[in-house]
Design a protein around this motif. Sequence first.
Motif, PDB file in Angstrom:
ATOM      1  N   LEU A   1       4.090  -0.378 -13.018  1.00  0.00           N
ATOM      2  CA  LEU A   1       4.224   0.058 -14.417  1.00  0.00           C
ATOM      3  C   LEU A   1       3.541   1.406 -14.643  1.00  0.00           C
ATOM      4  CD1 LEU A   1       3.778  -3.301 -16.377  1.00  0.00           C
ATOM      5  CD2 LEU A   1       5.859  -1.929 -16.151  1.00  0.00           C
ATOM      6  N   ALA A   2       2.405   1.599 -13.992  1.00  0.00           N
ATOM      7  CA  ALA A   2       1.706   2.883 -14.158  1.00  0.00           C
ATOM      8  C   ALA A   2       2.559   4.016 -13.595  1.00  0.00           C
ATOM      9  CB  ALA A   2       0.347   2.846 -13.467  1.00  0.00           C
ATOM     10  N   ASP A   3       3.159   3.793 -12.426  1.00  0.00           N
ATOM     11  CA  ASP A   3       4.014   4.838 -11.840  1.00  0.00           C
ATOM     12  C   ASP A   3       5.213   5.123 -12.737  1.00  0.00           C
ATOM     13  OD1 ASP A   3       2.347   4.982  -9.726  1.00  0.00           O
ATOM     14  OD2 ASP A   3       3.616   3.849  -8.329  1.00  0.00           O
ATOM     15  N   ILE A   4       5.781   4.044 -13.275  1.00  0.00           N
ATOM     16  CA  ILE A   4       6.953   4.204 -14.144  1.00  0.00           C
ATOM     17  C   ILE A   4       6.578   4.975 -15.405  1.00  0.00           C
ATOM     18  CG2 ILE A   4       8.529   2.919 -15.663  1.00  0.00           C
ATOM     19  CD1 ILE A   4       8.785   0.847 -13.447  1.00  0.00           C
ATOM     20  N   ARG A   5       5.427   4.577 -15.979  1.00  0.00           N
ATOM     21  CA  ARG A   5       4.983   5.251 -17.210  1.00  0.00           C
ATOM     22  C   ARG A   5       4.856   6.758 -16.993  1.00  0.00           C
ATOM     23  NH1 ARG A   5       1.991   0.758 -18.649  1.00  0.00           N
ATOM     24  NH2 ARG A   5       0.284   1.318 -17.279  1.00  0.00           N
ATOM     25  N   SER A   6       4.210   7.146 -15.899  1.00  0.00           N
ATOM     26  CA  SER A   6       4.009   8.588 -15.755  1.00  0.00           C
ATOM     27  C   SER A   6       5.325   9.293 -15.451  1.00  0.00           C
ATOM     28  CB  SER A   6       2.911   8.928 -14.751  1.00  0.00           C
ATOM     29  OG  SER A   6       3.321   8.567 -13.477  1.00  0.00           O
ATOM     30  N   ALA A   7       6.203   8.658 -14.633  1.00  0.00           N
ATOM     31  CA  ALA A   7       7.496   9.304 -14.334  1.00  0.00           C
ATOM     32  C   ALA A   7       8.328   9.475 -15.610  1.00  0.00           C
ATOM     33  CB  ALA A   7       8.266   8.499 -13.294  1.00  0.00           C
ATOM     34  N   VAL A   8       8.353   8.428 -16.439  1.00  0.00           N
ATOM     35  CA  VAL A   8       9.160   8.492 -17.664  1.00  0.00           C
ATOM     36  C   VAL A   8       8.585   9.515 -18.651  1.00  0.00           C
ATOM     37  CG1 VAL A   8       9.819   7.192 -19.744  1.00  0.00           C
ATOM     38  CG2 VAL A   8      10.113   6.168 -17.487  1.00  0.00           C
ATOM     39  N   ALA A   9       7.233   9.482 -18.802  1.00  0.00           N
ATOM     40  CA  ALA A   9       6.618  10.412 -19.764  1.00  0.00           C
ATOM     41  C   ALA A   9       6.900  11.848 -19.366  1.00  0.00           C
ATOM     42  CB  ALA A   9       5.113  10.185 -19.833  1.00  0.00           C
ATOM     43  N   LEU A  10       6.792  12.120 -18.082  1.00  0.00           N
ATOM     44  CA  LEU A  10       7.008  13.501 -17.645  1.00  0.00           C
ATOM     45  C   LEU A  10       8.468  13.904 -17.781  1.00  0.00           C
ATOM     46  CD1 LEU A  10       4.538  13.517 -14.692  1.00  0.00           C
ATOM     47  CD2 LEU A  10       4.429  14.944 -16.722  1.00  0.00           C
ATOM     48  N   HIS A  11       9.367  12.949 -17.480  1.00  0.00           N
ATOM     49  CA  HIS A  11      10.778  13.264 -17.613  1.00  0.00           C
ATOM     50  C   HIS A  11      11.115  13.576 -19.066  1.00  0.00           C
ATOM     51  CE1 HIS A  11      15.121  12.113 -18.054  1.00  0.00           C
ATOM     52  NE2 HIS A  11      15.153  13.064 -17.156  1.00  0.00           N
ATOM     53  N   ARG A  12      10.520  12.789 -19.952  1.00  0.00           N
ATOM     54  CA  ARG A  12      10.774  13.024 -21.376  1.00  0.00           C
ATOM     55  C   ARG A  12      10.238  14.382 -21.817  1.00  0.00           C
ATOM     56  NH1 ARG A  12      11.749   8.150 -25.303  1.00  0.00           N
ATOM     57  NH2 ARG A  12      13.614   7.556 -24.176  1.00  0.00           N
ATOM     58  N   ALA A  13       9.046  14.729 -21.329  1.00  0.00           N
ATOM     59  CA  ALA A  13       8.471  16.020 -21.703  1.00  0.00           C
ATOM     60  C   ALA A  13       9.367  17.151 -21.200  1.00  0.00           C
ATOM     61  CB  ALA A  13       7.062  16.181 -21.140  1.00  0.00           C
ATOM     62  N   GLU A  14       9.892  16.991 -19.985  1.00  0.00           N
ATOM     63  CA  GLU A  14      10.763  18.026 -19.431  1.00  0.00           C
ATOM     64  C   GLU A  14      12.030  18.192 -20.249  1.00  0.00           C
ATOM     65  OE1 GLU A  14      11.921  17.380 -15.265  1.00  0.00           O
ATOM     66  OE2 GLU A  14       9.774  17.206 -14.912  1.00  0.00           O
ATOM     67  N   GLU A  15      12.644  17.014 -20.559  1.00  0.00           N
ATOM     68  CA  GLU A  15      13.889  17.051 -21.334  1.00  0.00           C
ATOM     69  C   GLU A  15      13.668  17.680 -22.690  1.00  0.00           C
ATOM     70  OE1 GLU A  15      17.280  15.267 -20.646  1.00  0.00           O
ATOM     71  OE2 GLU A  15      16.371  16.398 -19.005  1.00  0.00           O
ATOM     72  N   GLU A  16      12.551  17.255 -23.301  1.00  0.00           N
ATOM     73  CA  GLU A  16      12.253  17.729 -24.634  1.00  0.00           C
ATOM     74  C   GLU A  16      12.044  19.238 -24.609  1.00  0.00           C
ATOM     75  OE1 GLU A  16       9.414  15.834 -28.054  1.00  0.00           O
ATOM     76  OE2 GLU A  16       8.976  15.491 -25.971  1.00  0.00           O
ATOM     77  N   ASN A  17      11.356  19.661 -23.558  1.00  0.00           N
ATOM     78  CA  ASN A  17      11.085  21.068 -23.391  1.00  0.00           C
ATOM     79  C   ASN A  17      12.375  21.879 -23.326  1.00  0.00           C
ATOM     80  OD1 ASN A  17       9.248  23.021 -23.184  1.00  0.00           O
ATOM     81  ND2 ASN A  17       8.572  22.556 -21.125  1.00  0.00           N
ATOM     82  N   LEU A  18      13.299  21.372 -22.497  1.00  0.00           N
ATOM     83  CA  LEU A  18      14.578  22.054 -22.338  1.00  0.00           C
ATOM     84  C   LEU A  18      15.322  22.135 -23.657  1.00  0.00           C
ATOM     85  CD1 LEU A  18      16.308  20.767 -19.098  1.00  0.00           C
ATOM     86  CD2 LEU A  18      15.801  23.116 -19.769  1.00  0.00           C
TER      87      LEU A  18
END
Length: 473
Positions: free
Chosen positions: A124-141
């Motif tokens: 769950l910890a790995d998933i949380r960080s992967a998802v959070a970062l993916h969201r930040a990237e998408e949002e950034n774009l």
Amino acid sequence: MPEVELPLNPSESVLGRILVIDDEAAIRDSLEVLLTLEGYAVTMAVDGVEGLKTLEHDSFDLLLLDLNLPGQSGLELLPIIKERHPELPVIMITAYGSVDNVVEAIRSGAVNFVQKPWDNEKLLADIRSAVALHRAEEENLQLKRTLKQRYNFSNIVGKSEIMLKVFDLVAQVAPSRSTVLIQGESGTGKELIAKAIHANSPRKDKPFVPINTGAMPSELLESTLFGHVKGAFTSAIATKKGLFEVANGGTLFMDEIATMGMDTQAKILRVLQDKRFMHLGGIQEMQVDVRIIAATNVDLRKEVREGRFREDLFYRLNVICVDLPPLRARREDVPLLSQHFLDFYANENGFEPRKLSADALRALVDYEWPGNVRELENAIERGVVLSSGPVIGSELLPGQITGRGFQDALLEHNPNATLFDILEVIERRIIIEKLERCNGNQTEAAEQFHIPLSTLNQKIKRLSIEIRKKSRE
Ligand SMILES: Nc1ncnc2c1ncn2[C@@H]1O[C@H](COP(=O)(O)OP(=O)(O)OP(=O)(O)O)[C@@H](O)[C@H]1O
Ligand SMILES: [Mg+2]
């Protein structure tokens, strides 16, 4: 016409959308329960064909991909998925996690590897960080796209309410000729905003001329701004144009305006009022069309109250005031800004994309940022340069950000540590960082430290330092 209610974006209401491709029903079931309870929206596929089809129609924040699938294996599937959806983070799941598979999967772009049976908390910890970062990237774009469309701000990042207001104001004032005063602590982006105002104005094809009015003695500043005629002062051996002429038709950005001397202030006031000035030592008046943007990192009103800044000049400059908030007042921008700088510095160094670990991101969001965005930019640049893999952990961030100075960290482990113990820890850390910067080259590191190679060698042995070379994937 009846009002149509727009459906809520499903990805807004859940923690994230995850696709699982696994042929074993038991695994799918247990992942579905675990992830749904945690708040994720989960979609299942039993093999590559179904998985690829699902990816065509839906967007996801993360893919959990089984290595051992019937038909196309996970390892065969991974490069195809990465080619079609390069931005999608992938965690591989396997029962047969051989070193070769791990290496190959990571090479093909998997962010992580999980072995069955897994530890739920860790997964769950790995998933949380992967998802959070993916969201930040998408949002950034997405933000970059909107900001670019709306305002033509190509390199400014921000989504906080307070920054969106700043962007609105900037877009509104840019087309006019009005003088703008930008106030904000050091490193908040004053110069960047000044450039955006210029770039969004009808003057954009004319010069943007920055001058740091705080860094010069009065006479030099005046001759730089107004130019001088030959013989105006001892060293004036030829007539020289001033920046007001250079910036004619464009924008003059006067940085650190508060430190300007009183005499110069009077002359600037005159240009602002009459748009006229004279070369130092000259007799002919000149007319220019220059827009002034001024910036200060101190409270200019206070300077006026205390008699250090002319009140009339303050009102001339303060026609429109843009207040840039300190970064600690807009923490929601930290992940976006971090991602923006990660992309920039990874690209600049010729590295594969870099991501932050969940720990590192948390430390960045929690920090006070006395040096504002510039300090964040420097921290990320340092992390990228020192990193040897795709993930930047908190150990690569400066100690003041993670809250663990050398001394604190050491005393926590050993309350009896002496000064020599502390110095040793510091020495070790400095040598490791230098070696990382020199990509493990000890000769280069010794040269940069100005010490003999043999001395560095002894220290490396005494401090049990492991030499690592940076892999440039
Ligand atoms: N919103 C932002 N988005 C992207 N980059 C930013 C943003 N704000 C600042 N930066 C970056 O941070 C660094 C510092 O910004 P800038 O030089 O504009 O700050 P400043 O307020 O003029 O600082 P100082 O008072 O120290 O001169 C620059 O590299 C700039 O590009
Ligand atoms: Mg500046």
